[in-house]
Enzyme design. Structure first.
Site, short mmCIF file in Angstrom:
data_model
loop_
_atom_site.label_atom_id
_atom_site.label_comp_id
_atom_site.label_asym_id
_atom_site.label_seq_id
_atom_site.Cartn_x
_atom_site.Cartn_y
_atom_site.Cartn_z
N THR A 126 0.83 -1.20 0.00
CA THR A 126 0.00 0.00 0.00
C THR A 126 0.87 1.26 0.00
O THR A 126 1.82 1.38 0.76
CB THR A 126 -0.92 0.03 1.23
OG1 THR A 126 -1.71 -1.15 1.25
CG2 THR A 126 -1.83 1.25 1.21
N ARG A 154 -11.92 -10.37 -3.03
CA ARG A 154 -11.72 -9.53 -1.85
C ARG A 154 -11.48 -8.08 -2.23
O ARG A 154 -10.75 -7.77 -3.16
CB ARG A 154 -10.53 -10.06 -1.06
CG ARG A 154 -10.20 -9.26 0.21
CD ARG A 154 -8.99 -8.36 0.02
NE ARG A 154 -8.55 -7.78 1.29
CZ ARG A 154 -7.57 -6.90 1.41
NH1 ARG A 154 -6.92 -6.48 0.33
NH2 ARG A 154 -7.23 -6.41 2.58
N ASP A 179 -3.30 -3.83 7.97
CA ASP A 179 -4.32 -4.87 7.80
C ASP A 179 -5.64 -4.22 7.41
O ASP A 179 -6.46 -3.86 8.24
CB ASP A 179 -4.47 -5.67 9.10
CG ASP A 179 -5.35 -6.90 8.92
OD1 ASP A 179 -6.14 -6.94 7.96
OD2 ASP A 179 -5.24 -7.83 9.74
#
Length: 261
Positions: A126, A154, A179
Site C-alpha cells: 500500500t 476480496r 491490515d
C-alpha cells in the site's frame, strides 16, 4: 479524494489494468460515481485510454503462487470452513452434520483475533499519499495490489473513502496502511480528520484512531499518518515500527520519520 470538493474516485477488484490509481482518478474526473469494481472497472479504464488488457503476473508472483499451492494454499484468509489445510473447494463447517462441526458462536463482546499474522513489511504494498498545494488545497490518494494470498473477490480498504485515506482542506488529511480488512471496519482516516476538526493535533488524532482498533483487535498491524492544513504532521502505529516520509518546498529531499508502536 479532492479535499476541496469532497469528490472521490475509486476502483476495486480491477484486473488486467496496471495503473489503478490513474483509473481511480478517471472515475472522479469523468463520472458521477465514487467506486467502480471488477470486470466493468477494467473495461472503463481501458475505454478511458489506459493500457490493457494486460497480463499483470510476473515471474516473482508466479513463483510465490506456485510455492503457496505446493504448501496446501497456506497461509490463507479462510476461517470456519472445511477443508482447513488444503486448497478447497471450501464449505462452511456449520453445513456439516453435528458430529463433524457446528457454526461458531458470534463473538458479541471482547477482543477478536485478526489475520494480521499475514501482514508485514514484505506482504503488502500500500502507498498512501497526502498533498497540500501552494493554494492550500488538499488531496489524497491510495494505491495497493491487495493482501497476498487474498480470497478472489476480496476488496480491501484502499478504495474505501475514510479508511485508507481521507481529505478535507478545511482540516487536513490522513493516509493509512496495514491490515486493511480490520482497519476498514473503523474508518481510521475519517476518524483522524474528524478528531483534528474537533481540535486534536495530528499526533493525538492519529494515536486515538489506532487505539480504537487495538482495543478490539490487539493483534492487528497498521498505521496512520495525519497532517493538518498547516502542514503539521504525525504518525501512529500498532504491531510494527512504521516509517513515513515528508517533503516540503523548503526541503532539498524527503525526510523519513520513524514511529514506534
Amino acid at each position: 479524494m479532492n479535499g476541496a470538493t469532497m469528490e472521490v474516485g475509486a476502483v476495486a477488484a480491477m484486473r488486467f489494468v496496471k495503473d489503478g490509481i490513474r483509473a481511480a482518478r478517471l472515475v472522479m474526473q469523468h463520472t458521477e460515481h465514487t467506486l467502480l469494481a471488477g470486470e466493468k472497472a477494467s473495461a472503463f479504464a481501458i475505454a478511458m485510454g489506459l493500457p490493457g488488457p494486460a497480463n499483470l503476473s510476473s515471474a516473482e508472483s508466479m513463483d510465490k503462487w506456485t510455492k503457496w499451492r505446493e504448501n496446501g494454499c497456506q497461509p490463507n484468509f479462510w476461517k470456519n470452513v472445511v477443508p482447513v489445510d488444503g486448497c478447497g473447494p471450501y464449505q462452511p463447517k456449520c453445513n456439516m452434520g453435528p458430529s463433524e462441526g457446528e457454526c461458531p458462536a458470534s463473538n458479541l463482546m471482547g477482543v477478536t483475533e485478526s489475520g494480521s499474522s499475514y501482514v508485514g513489511l514484505h506482504s503488502h504494498d500500500t502507498i498512501s499519499m497526502a498533498v497540500i498545494d501552494k493554494m492550500g488545497h488538499v488531496a489524497v490518494g491510495t494505491s495497493t495490489n491487495g493482501a497476498t494470498f487474498k480470497i478472489p473477490g476480496r476488496v480491501g480498504d484502499g478504495p474505501i473513502a475514510g479508511s485508507s485515506a481521507y481529505a478535507d482542506e478545511e482540516v487536513g488529511a490522513c493516509g493509512a496502511t496495514g491490515d486493511g480488512d480490520i482497519m476498514m471496519r473503523f474508518l481510521p482516516c475519517y476518524q483522524t480528520v474528524e478528531s483534528m476538526r474537533q481540535g486534536m493535533g495530528p499526533e493525538l488524532a492519529a494515536k486515538d484512531a489506532i487505539s480504537r482498533i487495538a482495543r478490539k483487535f490487539p493483534d492487528f498491524v497498521g498505521a496512520v499518518v495525519a497532517i493538518n492544513k498547516n502542514g503539521e504532521h504525525a504518525g501512529a502505529c500498532h504491531g510494527w515500527t512504521f516509517k513515513y516520509s515528508v517533503r516540503s518546498p523548503e526541503m532539498e529531499d524527503v525526510k523519513v520519520f520513524t514511529v514506534l508502536p
